[in-house]
Design a protein around this motif. Structure first.
Motif, PDB file in Angstrom:
ATOM      1  N   THR A 299      35.634  50.132  37.970  1.00 29.23           N
ATOM      2  CA  THR A 299      35.737  50.563  39.370  1.00 29.23           C
ATOM      3  C   THR A 299      37.085  51.232  39.557  1.00 29.23           C
ATOM      4  OG1 THR A 299      36.794  48.575  40.267  1.00 29.23           O
ATOM      5  CG2 THR A 299      34.399  48.532  40.060  1.00 29.23           C
ATOM      6  N   GLU A 300      37.080  52.185  40.452  1.00 34.91           N
ATOM      7  CA  GLU A 300      38.305  52.921  40.735  1.00 34.91           C
ATOM      8  C   GLU A 300      38.646  52.755  42.202  1.00 34.91           C
ATOM      9  OE1 GLU A 300      38.115  57.149  39.885  1.00 34.91           O
ATOM     10  OE2 GLU A 300      37.798  56.646  37.774  1.00 34.91           O
TER      11      GLU A 300
ATOM     12  N   LEU B 233      40.390  47.724  44.308  1.00 36.54           N
ATOM     13  CA  LEU B 233      40.048  46.958  43.114  1.00 36.54           C
ATOM     14  C   LEU B 233      39.793  47.875  41.912  1.00 36.54           C
ATOM     15  CD1 LEU B 233      39.482  43.775  42.989  1.00 36.54           C
ATOM     16  CD2 LEU B 233      37.153  44.472  42.531  1.00 36.54           C
ATOM     17  N   GLU B 234      40.481  47.572  40.799  1.00 38.57           N
ATOM     18  CA  GLU B 234      40.260  48.314  39.556  1.00 38.57           C
ATOM     19  C   GLU B 234      39.708  47.325  38.542  1.00 38.57           C
ATOM     20  OE1 GLU B 234      41.686  51.647  38.816  1.00 38.57           O
ATOM     21  OE2 GLU B 234      42.353  51.947  40.889  1.00 38.57           O
ATOM     22  N   MET B 235      38.407  47.242  38.468  1.00 39.24           N
ATOM     23  CA  MET B 235      37.801  46.279  37.550  1.00 39.24           C
ATOM     24  C   MET B 235      37.396  46.989  36.268  1.00 39.24           C
ATOM     25  SD  MET B 235      34.318  44.165  38.228  1.00 39.24           S
ATOM     26  CE  MET B 235      34.846  42.607  38.887  1.00 39.24           C
ATOM     27  N   LYS B 236      37.716  46.362  35.138  1.00 37.48           N
ATOM     28  CA  LYS B 236      37.339  46.960  33.849  1.00 37.48           C
ATOM     29  C   LYS B 236      36.702  45.899  32.992  1.00 37.48           C
ATOM     30  CE  LYS B 236      40.856  50.570  33.596  1.00 37.48           C
ATOM     31  NZ  LYS B 236      41.677  50.293  34.801  1.00 37.48           N
ATOM     32  N   ILE B 237      35.437  46.073  32.692  1.00 36.41           N
ATOM     33  CA  ILE B 237      34.736  45.090  31.860  1.00 36.41           C
ATOM     34  C   ILE B 237      34.319  45.738  30.552  1.00 36.41           C
ATOM     35  CG2 ILE B 237      32.864  43.436  31.759  1.00 36.41           C
ATOM     36  CD1 ILE B 237      32.774  43.362  34.736  1.00 36.41           C
ATOM     37  N   PRO B 238      34.968  45.339  29.451  1.00 41.97           N
ATOM     38  CA  PRO B 238      34.600  45.904  28.151  1.00 41.97           C
ATOM     39  C   PRO B 238      33.244  45.386  27.690  1.00 41.97           C
ATOM     40  CG  PRO B 238      36.770  44.851  28.098  1.00 41.97           C
ATOM     41  CD  PRO B 238      36.106  44.413  29.345  1.00 41.97           C
ATOM     42  N   LYS B 239      32.598  46.148  26.841  1.00 43.36           N
ATOM     43  CA  LYS B 239      31.271  45.807  26.328  1.00 43.36           C
ATOM     44  C   LYS B 239      31.306  44.509  25.540  1.00 43.36           C
ATOM     45  CE  LYS B 239      27.712  47.891  23.407  1.00 43.36           C
ATOM     46  NZ  LYS B 239      26.519  47.850  24.228  1.00 43.36           N
ATOM     47  N   GLY B 240      30.280  43.689  25.756  1.00 40.52           N
ATOM     48  CA  GLY B 240      30.125  42.471  24.978  1.00 40.52           C
ATOM     49  C   GLY B 240      30.982  41.301  25.426  1.00 40.52           C
ATOM     50  N   GLU B 241      31.748  41.496  26.493  1.00 37.80           N
ATOM     51  CA  GLU B 241      32.616  40.423  26.974  1.00 37.80           C
ATOM     52  C   GLU B 241      31.874  39.539  27.975  1.00 37.80           C
ATOM     53  OE1 GLU B 241      36.168  40.074  26.263  1.00 37.80           O
ATOM     54  OE2 GLU B 241      35.535  41.410  24.658  1.00 37.80           O
ATOM     55  N   ILE B 242      32.365  38.316  28.117  1.00 38.07           N
ATOM     56  CA  ILE B 242      31.996  37.514  29.282  1.00 38.07           C
ATOM     57  C   ILE B 242      33.193  37.596  30.215  1.00 38.07           C
ATOM     58  CG2 ILE B 242      31.436  35.225  30.156  1.00 38.07           C
ATOM     59  CD1 ILE B 242      30.149  34.589  27.514  1.00 38.07           C
TER      60      ILE B 242
END
Ligand code: ADP
Ligand code: MG
Lengths: 303, 236
Positions: free
Chosen positions: A7-8, A23-32
């Motif tokens: 999110t930007e 909010l700057e949310m960054k969720i990498p692949k395969g993470e919980i």
């Protein structure tokens, strides 16, 4: 890095109230990804925006590297979700509930039995949901979120209302998803202990702002215990320790030795005594993740 | 997508009493005349030489009220499916468009009301034949009295659906519904522009088709306005 969710400058205002801001949310692949924050922090509001249930006041959302605004339907085909308290149709059985959703997501009928099995509701499949306990309803909600075999699973406080054994079951289930199904999971909670036991990446929000976002290891670094020394002439003593090549901090006349082995602590004390300082107290600082969490949220409020 | 949504919607209305009401409505309307003709058949036969026409008029005296009441209850039952446990958020987080969801609700309600209309036609015909009214059976009139009220009531349907779908407090659509039923009940004395009067099929030109066309037109406009508002809002 490949981000599944990004999110930007995401914001949502309800009148005067800024439920989510920048909010700057960054969720990498395969993470919980553990989305942690006290009640009212803006977790559900953020999740609702990620699912297109609410329109952001400003900002952008990218899921699977596609703009949510433009590609909502294609994105949602690959997302499973459970938002806040579980929703269900009380007059229908568990299977009928899932069937009503399966018709829309278009999976083979067999998938209903599979997801019921995953959440251990097979035996209650033909019972009306009206009579289910809260925990069973919650599990049905999780089953529904798994129906389309999603690549991204979004669970908003999924262990709310579950008994301890149910919590452990769900926790183990969630932990197994990334490795077994290649899923990326976003799970929100107001309980640090819960995130601590499941998450691989953590985002902490309070009052709509992200105040920490990093791996769980980075977060645990904050929590490592240090040994505190109260000595005479603390300033000189601290310098003497540094002179002996030891890592030490000084705060309010108290010397702290971060993450030291027993031998190192013994050596530090011996050194101080040899140099003629009086050692009044040696104590361990107990900083749990909970303390750090509280400290972070407090700093945010003060600042 | 519409096909999937509709089949899901029809699945969800099971055990809600919705099918029961759909059948009960037309039975109720004809049952009123069963009582009426059962009690004073000879008297009613003497009122008008066109006994079939007079019988249809009698049937129609209860149809508008039944259809408006039916719309209010059906929309309320229908929206309670999602409102009860706030399942809107679960439904809309699936890969479905909001427009599609709204259209599917409207379509299911329309189909139910049309089924009611067909049943009304069949029950009216059957009881009419059993009364031995004599003369030709007026099929054209029968069709008019069975289906015109539905089309004339479409604006009420569009309005109730919108109110039920966007109100957080379900007291709003219910109050609006009760008001509508009263307005239909008192329709004879009310001005023509009130949509609740339209199912009565009365107008200055004595042409029921005007109510049908007005109902379709205004129904479409109110439906579109309701859908646009529903899509624009955040999900409850
Ligand atoms: N639909 C809404 N209208 C007005 N305020 C809202 C709405 N939804 C949430 N809020 C407010 O936004 C803030 C964040 O709420 P929420 O996202 O539910 O927090 P959390 O899920 O972290 O507990 C709260 O102060 C809440 O009162
Ligand atoms: Mg919440």
């Amino acid at each position: 890095m490949e981000y599944i969710v990004r999110t930007e400058n995401l914001s949502k205002h309800f009148g005067q109230e800024k439920a989510v801001s920048g909010l700057e949310m960054k969720i990498p692949k395969g993470e919980i990804y553990g989305f942690l924050g006290p009640n009212g922090a803006g977790k559900t509001t953020t999740i609702r925006m990620l699912l297109g249930l609410m329109k952001p006041t400003s900002g952008r959302i990218e899921i699977f590297q596609n703009d949510l605004k433009k590609e909502r339907l294609n994105i949602l085909k690959r997302v499973g979700s459970l938002v806040e308290s579980p929703s269900y149709y009380p007059h229908l059985t568990a299977k009928e509930n899932l069937e009503a959703m399966r018709k829309i997501v278009g999976m083979p009928k067999q998938r209903i039995n599979e997801v019921l099995e995953i959440v251990r509701l097979t035996a209650a499949g033909d019972k009306k949901v009206k009579g289910f306990s809260l925990g069973m309803k919650q599990r049905l909600g999780i089953a529904a979120s798994l129906l389309n075999n999603p690549e991204l699973l979004i669970l908003d406080e999924p262990t709310n209302g579950l008994d301890p054994s149910g919590i452990i079951e769900i926790r183990n289930l969630i932990k197994s998803l990334p490795s077994e199904c290649g899923m990326t999971v976003l799970i929100s909670s107001h309980l640090l202990s819960e995130i601590d036991q499941m998450a691989t990446t953590v985002g902490i929000v309070t009052k709509g702002k992200m105040i920490f976002q990093d791996s769980i290891e980075a977060m645990r670094m904050f929590a490592q215990q240090s040994v505190l020394l109260k000595v005479s002439e603390s300033d000189k003593a601290w310098r003497a320790l540094l002179g002996r090549g030891m890592k030490a901090g000084l705060d309010n006349g108290i010397i702290s030795l971060p993450q030291q082995s027993d031998e190192n602590v013994a050596e530090a004390v011996r050194g101080l005594v040899e140099d003629g300082f009086s050692v009044y107290r040696v104590e361990e600082e107990k900083r749990s993740l909970e303390d750090i969490f509280l400290q972070m949220t407090r700093e945010e409020q003060a600042g | 997508m519409m096909g999937k949504l509709l089949s899901a919607e029809f699945m969800k209305i099971k055990r809600k009493g919705i099918w029961f009401l759909t059948v009960l409505g037309p039975i109720g309307v004809v049952a009123m005349q069963m009582v009426n003709y059962g009690v004073r058949k000879e008297y009613l036969f003497r009122q008008n030489d066109d006994r079939w026409g007079y019988y249809l008029d009698n049937i129609h005296s209860f149809t508008p009220l039944a259809i408006v009441l039916g719309i209010v209850i059906l929309t309320s039952f229908m929206s309670s499916i999602e409102n009860e446990t706030n399942a809107w958020k679960q439904l809309m987080a699936l890969p479905v468009s909001k427009m599609g969801v709204y259209l599917s609700k409207f379509t299911v309600l329309s189909v139910l009301l049309l089924i009611s209309s067909v049943l009304l036609l069949l029950f009216t015909l059957a009881f009419g034949i059993s009364l031995d009214l004599g003369g030709e059976i007026p099929y054209a009139g029968l069709l008019k009295y069975s289906f015109y009220p539905f089309f004339a009531a479409l604006p009420v349907l569009a309005l109730q659906l919108w109110a039920a779908a966007v109100s957080v407090n379900q007291g709003v659509p219910i109050t609006l519904g009760i008001l509508g039923v009263i307005l239909t009940y008192a329709g004879y004395a009310l001005p023509d522009w009130l949509i609740w009067k339209w199912p009565l099929l009365m107008n200055d030109w004595e042409e029921p088709l005007i109510n049908v066309l007005l109902g379709g037109g205004a129904g479409l406009i109110l439906y579109a306005a309701g859908m646009i508002d529903f899509v624009r809002r955040d999900v409850k």
